[in-house]
Design an enzyme around this catalytic site. Structure first.
Site, PDB file in Angstrom:
ATOM      1  CB  SER A  11       9.333  -6.348  -6.537  1.00 16.27           C
ATOM      2  OG  SER A  11       8.877  -5.020  -6.421  1.00 16.27           O
ATOM      3  CB  SER A 139      -8.202   2.016  -9.286  1.00 20.95           C
ATOM      4  OG  SER A 139      -8.796   2.659  -8.171  1.00 20.95           O
ATOM      5  CE1 TYR A 152      -3.626   4.690  -8.758  1.00 22.24           C
ATOM      6  CE2 TYR A 152      -5.937   4.870  -8.138  1.00 22.24           C
ATOM      7  CZ  TYR A 152      -4.791   4.109  -8.291  1.00 22.24           C
ATOM      8  OH  TYR A 152      -4.822   2.760  -7.989  1.00 22.24           O
TER       9      TYR A 152
HETATM   10  P1  NAD Z   1       2.481  -1.208  -4.599  1.00 18.27           P
HETATM   11  O1  NAD Z   1       2.956   0.192  -4.506  1.00 18.27           O
HETATM   12  O2  NAD Z   1       2.780  -2.133  -3.482  1.00 18.27           O
HETATM   13  O3  NAD Z   1       2.962  -1.901  -5.943  1.00 18.27           O
HETATM   14  C1  NAD Z   1       3.116  -1.219  -7.155  1.00 18.27           C
HETATM   15  C2  NAD Z   1       4.289  -1.823  -7.863  1.00 18.27           C
HETATM   16  O4  NAD Z   1       4.458  -1.188  -9.134  1.00 18.27           O
HETATM   17  C3  NAD Z   1       5.596  -1.625  -7.077  1.00 18.27           C
HETATM   18  O5  NAD Z   1       6.279  -2.837  -6.997  1.00 18.27           O
HETATM   19  C4  NAD Z   1       6.338  -0.613  -7.926  1.00 18.27           C
HETATM   20  O6  NAD Z   1       7.744  -0.739  -7.838  1.00 18.27           O
HETATM   21  C5  NAD Z   1       5.845  -0.979  -9.319  1.00 18.27           C
HETATM   22  N1  NAD Z   1       6.103   0.077 -10.289  1.00 18.27           N
HETATM   23  C6  NAD Z   1       5.817   1.405 -10.167  1.00 18.27           C
HETATM   24  N2  NAD Z   1       6.265   2.055 -11.256  1.00 18.27           N
HETATM   25  C7  NAD Z   1       6.841   1.136 -12.060  1.00 18.27           C
HETATM   26  C8  NAD Z   1       7.487   1.210 -13.327  1.00 18.27           C
HETATM   27  N3  NAD Z   1       7.621   2.364 -13.974  1.00 18.27           N
HETATM   28  N4  NAD Z   1       7.965   0.064 -13.879  1.00 18.27           N
HETATM   29  C9  NAD Z   1       7.838  -1.123 -13.234  1.00 18.27           C
HETATM   30  N5  NAD Z   1       7.243  -1.240 -12.028  1.00 18.27           N
HETATM   31  C10 NAD Z   1       6.758  -0.124 -11.461  1.00 18.27           C
HETATM   32  O7  NAD Z   1       0.911  -1.076  -4.788  1.00 18.27           O
HETATM   33  P2  NAD Z   1      -0.218  -2.166  -5.086  1.00 18.27           P
HETATM   34  O8  NAD Z   1      -1.331  -1.833  -4.196  1.00 18.27           O
HETATM   35  O9  NAD Z   1       0.335  -3.537  -5.109  1.00 18.27           O
HETATM   36  O10 NAD Z   1      -0.625  -1.720  -6.575  1.00 18.27           O
HETATM   37  C11 NAD Z   1      -0.648  -2.583  -7.697  1.00 18.27           C
HETATM   38  C12 NAD Z   1      -1.666  -2.067  -8.696  1.00 18.27           C
HETATM   39  O11 NAD Z   1      -2.964  -2.130  -8.098  1.00 18.27           O
HETATM   40  C13 NAD Z   1      -1.464  -0.596  -9.082  1.00 18.27           C
HETATM   41  O12 NAD Z   1      -1.687  -0.430 -10.467  1.00 18.27           O
HETATM   42  C14 NAD Z   1      -2.519   0.127  -8.282  1.00 18.27           C
HETATM   43  O13 NAD Z   1      -2.919   1.333  -8.894  1.00 18.27           O
HETATM   44  C15 NAD Z   1      -3.631  -0.899  -8.265  1.00 18.27           C
HETATM   45  N6  NAD Z   1      -4.596  -0.694  -7.179  1.00 18.27           N
HETATM   46  C16 NAD Z   1      -4.236  -0.813  -5.875  1.00 18.27           C
HETATM   47  C17 NAD Z   1      -5.185  -0.604  -4.884  1.00 18.27           C
HETATM   48  C18 NAD Z   1      -4.868  -0.711  -3.411  1.00 18.27           C
HETATM   49  O14 NAD Z   1      -5.733  -0.375  -2.587  1.00 18.27           O
HETATM   50  N7  NAD Z   1      -3.713  -1.190  -3.022  1.00 18.27           N
HETATM   51  C19 NAD Z   1      -6.490  -0.271  -5.234  1.00 18.27           C
HETATM   52  C20 NAD Z   1      -6.817  -0.149  -6.581  1.00 18.27           C
HETATM   53  C21 NAD Z   1      -5.870  -0.374  -7.550  1.00 18.27           C
END
Ligand code: NAD
Length: 243
Positions: A11, A139, A152
């Site tokens: 989302s 990550s 994490y």
């Molecule tokens: P975000 O918080 O915007 O998105 C994470 C999404 O996961 C949210 O929409 C949340 O509602 C959903 N979510 C969480 N728990 C859930 C569940 N139990 N069931 C279904 N949905 C669930 O963060 P993002 O940055 O878009 O992260 C996406 C992925 O990328 C994650 O796995 C995160 O660890 C990884 N990541 C992000 C970064 C960064 O810098 N943003 C860096 C490395 C890895």
């Protein structure tokens, strides 16, 4: 028939951008969300304006039953699943010594167990068609570790191990399993960082910018189109971490 892809946690942030890129490239997208129904509906409406239909399905993918229901919905409607993107994830900053069993369960279940159950639920269908692509959004912290983010880092290191082992197990069934390990990407996950902190981080990154969700989505699209890459952890981080 076009490819059918489930993207968990789609989302907002990286998952949302993956959903958009794939949907715009003729992939049938099932965008999973857990709590952000409003954002999920906005995503659907945004794509409808471009005459693109996606499904938005609520499920907490850290719960086996809800993951099963999500996969059942997709199989009932489309009969097959070509792509699973395990993107749902949460992060938390805390001293390791202060972490509780509840923190462990929350982070490991959301980030790692969800990928385990979702993969288990889609694999039989992929094996049946002898074709599939699983992409785990990991990550850099799963590769090099992060202070104050030990749980994490554990969850993402587990994801990387799962990626490599599962790629070996599923290769003979023509199912490719890869991980993308982003560096720092501008999403709500980093909303706690101040402008000054972001600028300081940019100074540490050889490509001199924070990543965008599109940078990750492009790699997902490429991994789906490719057919000879498996078991890899591809780190997209602007050169911040080079190992
Ligand atoms: P975000 O918080 O915007 O998105 C994470 C999404 O996961 C949210 O929409 C949340 O509602 C959903 N979510 C969480 N728990 C859930 C569940 N139990 N069931 C279904 N949905 C669930 O963060 P993002 O940055 O878009 O992260 C996406 C992925 O990328 C994650 O796995 C995160 O660890 C990884 N990541 C992000 C970064 C960064 O810098 N943003 C860096 C490395 C890895």
């Amino acid at each position: 028939m076009e490819k059918v892809a489930i993207i968990t946690g789609a989302s907002r942030g990286i998952g949302r951008e993956i959903a958009k890129q794939l949907a715009r490239n003729k992939v049938k997208v099932i965008a999973n969300y857990n709590q952000s129904e409003k954002e999920a509906k906005e995503l659907k409406a945004e794509l409808e304006k471009e005459n693109i239909e996606i499904d938005i399905i609520k499920a907490d993918v850290s719960k086996r039953k809800e993951a099963q229901e999500l996969v059942k919905f997709v199989l009932d409607k489309y009969k097959k699943i070509d792509v699973l993107v395990n993107n749902a994830g949460i992060s938390e900053y805390k001293m390791f010594i202060d972490e509780t069993d509840e923190d462990w369960n929350k982070i490991i279940n959301t980030n790692l167990y969800s990928a385990f159950v979702m993969s288990q639920e889609v694999i039989p269908n992929m094996v049946h068609y002898k074709e599939g692509c699983i992409i785990n959004i990991s990550s850099i912290w799963g590769m090099v570790g992060a202070s104050l983010e030990v749980l994490y880092s554990i969850s993402k290191a587990g994801m990387n191990g799962m990626t490599k082992a599962l790629a070996k197990e599923l290769g003979p069934s023509n199912i490719r399993v890869n991980a993308i390990a982003p560096g720092i990407i501008k999403t709500d996950m980093n909303a706690n960082l101040t402008q000054e902190e972001l600028e300081n981080l940019e100074k540490e990154i050889p490509l001199e910018r924070i990543g965008k969700a599109e940078d990750i989505a492009k790699c997902v699209k490429w991994l789906i189109e490719d057919n000879y890459t498996t078991g890899q952890v591809i780190s997209i981080n602007g050169g911040w971490t080079i190992i």
